[in-house]
Design a protein around this motif. Structure first.
Motif, PDB file in Angstrom:
ATOM      1  N   UNK A  57      38.122  40.250  33.132  1.00  0.00           N
ATOM      2  CA  UNK A  57      37.330  39.914  33.663  1.00  0.00           C
ATOM      3  C   UNK A  57      37.468  39.486  35.381  1.00  0.00           C
ATOM      4  N   UNK A  58      38.106  38.984  35.471  1.00  0.00           N
ATOM      5  CA  UNK A  58      39.115  38.961  36.952  1.00  0.00           C
ATOM      6  C   UNK A  58      39.860  40.029  37.317  1.00  0.00           C
ATOM      7  N   UNK A  59      40.568  41.045  36.899  1.00  0.00           N
ATOM      8  CA  UNK A  59      41.057  41.665  37.330  1.00  0.00           C
ATOM      9  C   UNK A  59      40.042  42.862  37.689  1.00  0.00           C
ATOM     10  N   UNK A  60      38.985  43.191  36.535  1.00  0.00           N
ATOM     11  CA  UNK A  60      37.313  43.277  37.196  1.00  0.00           C
ATOM     12  C   UNK A  60      37.439  43.203  39.007  1.00  0.00           C
ATOM     13  N   UNK A  61      36.815  41.689  38.616  1.00  0.00           N
ATOM     14  CA  UNK A  61      36.053  40.879  40.252  1.00  0.00           C
ATOM     15  C   UNK A  61      36.764  40.648  41.548  1.00  0.00           C
ATOM     16  N   UNK A  62      38.890  41.272  41.245  1.00  0.00           N
ATOM     17  CA  UNK A  62      39.434  41.401  42.461  1.00  0.00           C
ATOM     18  C   UNK A  62      39.188  43.120  43.057  1.00  0.00           C
ATOM     19  N   UNK A  63      39.310  43.868  41.788  1.00  0.00           N
ATOM     20  CA  UNK A  63      38.719  45.510  42.419  1.00  0.00           C
ATOM     21  C   UNK A  63      36.911  45.578  43.309  1.00  0.00           C
ATOM     22  N   UNK A  64      36.304  44.546  42.038  1.00  0.00           N
ATOM     23  CA  UNK A  64      35.042  44.807  43.011  1.00  0.00           C
ATOM     24  C   UNK A  64      35.062  43.966  44.316  1.00  0.00           C
TER      25      UNK A  64
END
Length: 93
Positions: A57-64
């Motif tokens: 989820x942290x990776x996804x947050x950074x990507x977003x």
């Protein structure tokens, strides 16, 4: 003063999980921060931002966040282009 070391969101989440384990073993927040090598302020900021996240989820947050910044730049550039075109159409050049 040394340059700040940037950690990826996945690394921050991993450190927060380590902090939870240390706190479970009875360590205080200052002790945990010293073991992690971060200030208490940084620890609390991380916990507020990433505390409930899993690594993926942290990776996804950074990507977003990166995509959002890119889109904001595009909108700003288009608004500038529109403004210039309006000025040209009015003959204000």
């Amino acid at each position: 003063m040394a340059a700040a070391k940037r950690l990826s969101p996945e690394q921050i989440v991993a450190k927060l999980r380590d902090a939870e384990k240390l706190q479970g073993q009875g360590a205080t927040i200052p002790q945990v921060c010293k073991r992690l090598g971060v200030s208490e302020q940084t620890f609390y900021r991380w916990r507020q931002k990433y505390g409930a996240l899993k690594e993926d989820e942290a990776i996804r947050l950074k990507t977003l966040e990166q995509e959002n910044a890119r889109l904001k730049r595009i909108v700003a550039e288009q608004a500038l282009d529109i403004s210039m075109l309006k000025d040209l159409a009015k003959g204000n050049f």
